[in-house]
Write a protein that holds these residues in place. Structure first.
Motif, mmCIF file in Angstrom:
data_model
loop_
_atom_site.group_PDB
_atom_site.id
_atom_site.type_symbol
_atom_site.label_atom_id
_atom_site.label_comp_id
_atom_site.label_asym_id
_atom_site.label_seq_id
_atom_site.Cartn_x
_atom_site.Cartn_y
_atom_site.Cartn_z
ATOM 1 N N MET A 1 20.700 10.103 -9.683
ATOM 2 C CA MET A 1 20.158 9.475 -9.078
ATOM 3 C C MET A 1 18.761 9.151 -8.869
ATOM 4 S SD MET A 1 18.034 12.036 -5.302
ATOM 5 C CE MET A 1 16.967 12.817 -6.332
ATOM 6 N N ARG A 2 19.230 7.333 -8.531
ATOM 7 C CA ARG A 2 18.001 6.453 -8.672
ATOM 8 C C ARG A 2 16.944 6.307 -7.653
ATOM 9 N NH1 ARG A 2 16.279 3.924 -12.315
ATOM 10 N NH2 ARG A 2 17.763 3.738 -13.781
ATOM 11 N N LEU A 3 15.467 7.137 -7.746
ATOM 12 C CA LEU A 3 14.952 7.011 -6.562
ATOM 13 C C LEU A 3 13.768 5.621 -6.509
ATOM 14 C CD1 LEU A 3 13.897 10.312 -6.838
ATOM 15 C CD2 LEU A 3 15.023 9.780 -4.942
ATOM 16 N N TYR A 4 13.616 5.124 -5.000
ATOM 17 C CA TYR A 4 12.680 4.599 -5.319
ATOM 18 C C TYR A 4 11.108 4.356 -3.894
ATOM 19 C CZ TYR A 4 11.651 -0.092 -3.338
ATOM 20 O OH TYR A 4 10.092 -1.383 -2.820
ATOM 21 N N ARG A 5 10.168 3.586 -4.055
ATOM 22 C CA ARG A 5 8.946 4.172 -3.552
ATOM 23 C C ARG A 5 8.285 2.946 -4.272
ATOM 24 N NH1 ARG A 5 5.782 8.902 -5.613
ATOM 25 N NH2 ARG A 5 4.557 8.218 -3.718
ATOM 26 N N LEU A 6 7.622 2.646 -2.352
ATOM 27 C CA LEU A 6 7.044 1.756 -2.072
ATOM 28 C C LEU A 6 5.348 2.099 -1.886
ATOM 29 C CD1 LEU A 6 6.273 -1.422 -2.764
ATOM 30 C CD2 LEU A 6 6.470 -1.617 -0.410
ATOM 31 N N ILE A 7 4.863 2.069 -2.533
ATOM 32 C CA ILE A 7 3.112 2.730 -2.954
ATOM 33 C C ILE A 7 2.711 1.157 -2.044
ATOM 34 C CG2 ILE A 7 1.173 3.496 -3.945
ATOM 35 C CD1 ILE A 7 2.906 4.580 -5.823
ATOM 36 N N THR A 8 1.846 1.759 -1.134
ATOM 37 C CA THR A 8 1.432 0.702 -0.039
ATOM 38 C C THR A 8 -0.338 1.106 -0.138
ATOM 39 O OG1 THR A 8 2.009 1.546 1.856
ATOM 40 C CG2 THR A 8 2.639 -0.152 0.652
ATOM 41 N N GLU A 9 -1.748 0.788 -0.222
ATOM 42 C CA GLU A 9 -2.654 0.900 0.243
ATOM 43 C C GLU A 9 -3.593 0.123 0.493
ATOM 44 O OE1 GLU A 9 -4.977 4.484 0.226
ATOM 45 O OE2 GLU A 9 -3.584 4.827 0.248
ATOM 46 N N PRO A 10 -4.650 -0.008 0.838
ATOM 47 C CA PRO A 10 -6.067 -1.052 0.934
ATOM 48 C C PRO A 10 -6.390 -1.149 -0.709
ATOM 49 C CG PRO A 10 -6.224 0.540 2.799
ATOM 50 C CD PRO A 10 -5.002 0.951 1.942
ATOM 51 N N ASP A 11 -7.275 -2.066 -0.904
ATOM 52 C CA ASP A 11 -7.409 -2.614 -1.770
ATOM 53 C C ASP A 11 -8.569 -1.553 -2.581
ATOM 54 O OD1 ASP A 11 -7.639 -3.640 -4.541
ATOM 55 O OD2 ASP A 11 -8.133 -5.276 -3.691
ATOM 56 N N THR A 12 -8.435 -0.782 -3.332
ATOM 57 C CA THR A 12 -9.419 0.565 -3.623
ATOM 58 C C THR A 12 -8.978 1.757 -4.424
ATOM 59 O OG1 THR A 12 -8.739 1.994 -1.883
ATOM 60 C CG2 THR A 12 -9.542 0.691 -0.797
ATOM 61 N N PRO A 13 -9.898 2.812 -4.861
ATOM 62 C CA PRO A 13 -9.706 3.516 -6.082
ATOM 63 C C PRO A 13 -8.243 3.738 -6.090
ATOM 64 C CG PRO A 13 -11.594 2.570 -6.336
ATOM 65 C CD PRO A 13 -11.568 2.279 -4.725
ATOM 66 N N GLU A 14 -8.395 4.484 -4.534
ATOM 67 C CA GLU A 14 -7.551 5.378 -3.861
ATOM 68 C C GLU A 14 -6.122 4.849 -4.441
ATOM 69 O OE1 GLU A 14 -5.441 8.729 -3.042
ATOM 70 O OE2 GLU A 14 -7.424 8.171 -3.656
ATOM 71 N N PHE A 15 -5.874 3.138 -3.723
ATOM 72 C CA PHE A 15 -4.356 2.615 -5.147
ATOM 73 C C PHE A 15 -3.815 3.423 -6.553
ATOM 74 C CE2 PHE A 15 -2.235 -0.376 -6.256
ATOM 75 C CZ PHE A 15 -0.726 -0.492 -5.474
ATOM 76 N N CYS A 16 -4.782 2.533 -7.051
ATOM 77 C CA CYS A 16 -4.524 3.100 -8.185
ATOM 78 C C CYS A 16 -4.178 4.652 -8.901
ATOM 79 C CB CYS A 16 -5.841 2.225 -9.248
ATOM 80 S SG CYS A 16 -5.981 0.566 -9.016
ATOM 81 N N HIS A 17 -5.690 5.158 -8.170
ATOM 82 C CA HIS A 17 -5.208 6.431 -8.431
ATOM 83 C C HIS A 17 -3.604 7.029 -7.693
ATOM 84 C CE1 HIS A 17 -8.630 7.887 -9.222
ATOM 85 N NE2 HIS A 17 -9.396 7.404 -9.029
ATOM 86 N N ARG A 18 -2.676 6.375 -6.666
ATOM 87 C CA ARG A 18 -1.663 6.853 -6.632
ATOM 88 C C ARG A 18 -0.810 6.042 -7.004
ATOM 89 N NH1 ARG A 18 -0.820 5.609 -0.744
ATOM 90 N NH2 ARG A 18 1.555 5.798 -1.118
#
Length: 68
Positions: A1-18
């Motif tokens: 199976m192929r999975l898809y996700r859209l990671i969203t986050e305010p522009d903080t270091p947490e976005f890059c960590h996710r």
């Protein structure tokens, strides 16, 4: 199976960590990141699509994408 996700986050270091965490779990970047400005909150929101191929599994609506 192929999975898809859209990671969203305010522009903080947490976005890059996710996104980094997803990459280290075998997800791959899908396209370029996007940003938009939320004027009501006064923050920039980042988004990055990621995909992952999981062999020998079948997708259902109950599939927990974060478990992969």
């Amino acid at each position: 199976m192929r999975l898809y996700r859209l990671i969203t986050e305010p522009d903080t270091p947490e976005f890059c960590h996710r996104v980094t965490q997803a990459l280290n779990r075998g997800w791959e970047l899908h396209g370029s990141p996007s940003t938009t400005y939320d004027a009501t909150k006064g923050v920039t929101i980042c988004a990055q699509a990621v995909t992952k191929y999981v062999p020998d599994e079948e997708y259902t609506r109950e599939t927990k994408l974060g478990a992969y």
